[in-house]
Design an enzyme around this catalytic site. Structure first.
Site, short mmCIF file in Angstrom:
data_model
loop_
_atom_site.label_atom_id
_atom_site.label_comp_id
_atom_site.label_asym_id
_atom_site.label_seq_id
_atom_site.Cartn_x
_atom_site.Cartn_y
_atom_site.Cartn_z
N CYS A 12 -27.85 80.10 -66.67
CA CYS A 12 -27.44 79.54 -68.00
C CYS A 12 -26.12 78.57 -67.93
O CYS A 12 -25.99 77.45 -68.49
CB CYS A 12 -27.42 80.34 -69.21
SG CYS A 12 -29.11 80.96 -69.61
N HIS A 51 -33.59 80.38 -70.89
CA HIS A 51 -33.42 81.74 -70.35
C HIS A 51 -34.55 82.66 -70.69
O HIS A 51 -35.08 82.61 -71.66
CB HIS A 51 -32.10 82.12 -71.07
CG HIS A 51 -31.70 83.32 -70.49
ND1 HIS A 51 -30.90 83.72 -69.40
CD2 HIS A 51 -31.95 84.69 -70.79
CE1 HIS A 51 -30.82 84.95 -69.02
NE2 HIS A 51 -31.48 85.83 -69.76
N HIS A 103 -32.31 86.02 -65.15
CA HIS A 103 -32.70 84.92 -65.35
C HIS A 103 -33.75 84.63 -64.37
O HIS A 103 -33.47 84.40 -63.07
CB HIS A 103 -31.61 83.93 -65.33
CG HIS A 103 -32.09 82.73 -65.86
ND1 HIS A 103 -31.38 81.92 -66.89
CD2 HIS A 103 -32.83 81.67 -65.52
CE1 HIS A 103 -31.90 80.75 -67.01
NE2 HIS A 103 -32.86 80.64 -66.26
N HIS A 105 -35.97 83.59 -61.66
CA HIS A 105 -35.97 82.28 -60.51
C HIS A 105 -36.86 82.83 -59.22
O HIS A 105 -37.32 83.71 -59.03
CB HIS A 105 -34.56 82.41 -60.03
CG HIS A 105 -33.86 83.41 -59.59
ND1 HIS A 105 -33.51 84.58 -60.48
CD2 HIS A 105 -33.64 83.91 -58.37
CE1 HIS A 105 -33.03 85.43 -59.62
NE2 HIS A 105 -33.10 85.25 -58.57
N HIS A 107 -37.06 82.12 -55.22
CA HIS A 107 -36.43 81.86 -54.06
C HIS A 107 -37.62 80.93 -52.98
O HIS A 107 -38.64 81.31 -53.01
CB HIS A 107 -35.94 82.96 -53.12
CG HIS A 107 -34.91 83.82 -53.90
ND1 HIS A 107 -33.57 83.51 -53.45
CD2 HIS A 107 -35.08 84.62 -54.81
CE1 HIS A 107 -32.81 84.54 -54.33
NE2 HIS A 107 -33.64 85.16 -55.14
#
Length: 148
Positions: A12, A51, A103, A105, A107
């Protein structure tokens, strides 16, 4: 969506411009940033601007956009000139799945035989009746999501 993890969420902070990041791509929905602890050069993270702790907190439209961007990023890695003999797209959702930054995500990272990244997996064999029970449980949950 969930509130940020604790007093501060590093992703964030990056989205808000309060923390540094190397950003190869961004749009109104997501930001792609280079991982500061990469598996290999070119290791990137695709994060939503909003978020969300995990997949449960993420709206499907944003999640779809994240996966679409990850697909494009994987294709770009192969054309980038960075060493890339394969690509992994990896998501850790929850502490038990080894999520470290809470948060959501994705990869996206290039792979080559001597990159040092390994997953140890101990698979189990399941009888067909147990697989059918698992399928029924998932089917019921999917139907509940559709109607709920």
């Amino acid at each position: 969506m969930s509130i940020p993890d604790g007093p501060s969420c590093v992703f964030c902070d990056i989205v808000a411009g309060r923390a540094e990041a190397s950003i190869p791509y961004e749009d109104d929905t997501i930001v792609v940033l280079m991982d500061v602890n990469p598996v290999a050069p070119g290791d990137a993270l695709v994060i939503p601007r909003v978020h969300a702790v995990g997949l449960e907190d993420l709206d499907e439209e944003t999640g779809t956009h994240m996966w679409r961007t990850s697909h494009r990023l994987a294709r770009a890695l192969r054309r980038s000139g960075l060493r890339c003999e394969g690509v992994n797209v990896f998501l850790a959702d929850g502490e038990a799945a080894f999520q470290q930054v809470f948060h959501v995500h994705l990869h996206v990272f290039p792979r080559h035989p001597d990159d040092g990244f390994r997953l140890e997996v101990n698979t189990i064999s399941r009888e067909r009746r147990l697989l059918d029970q698992d399928a029924a449980a998932l089917r019921d949950a999917l139907n509940a999501l559709r109607t709920g």
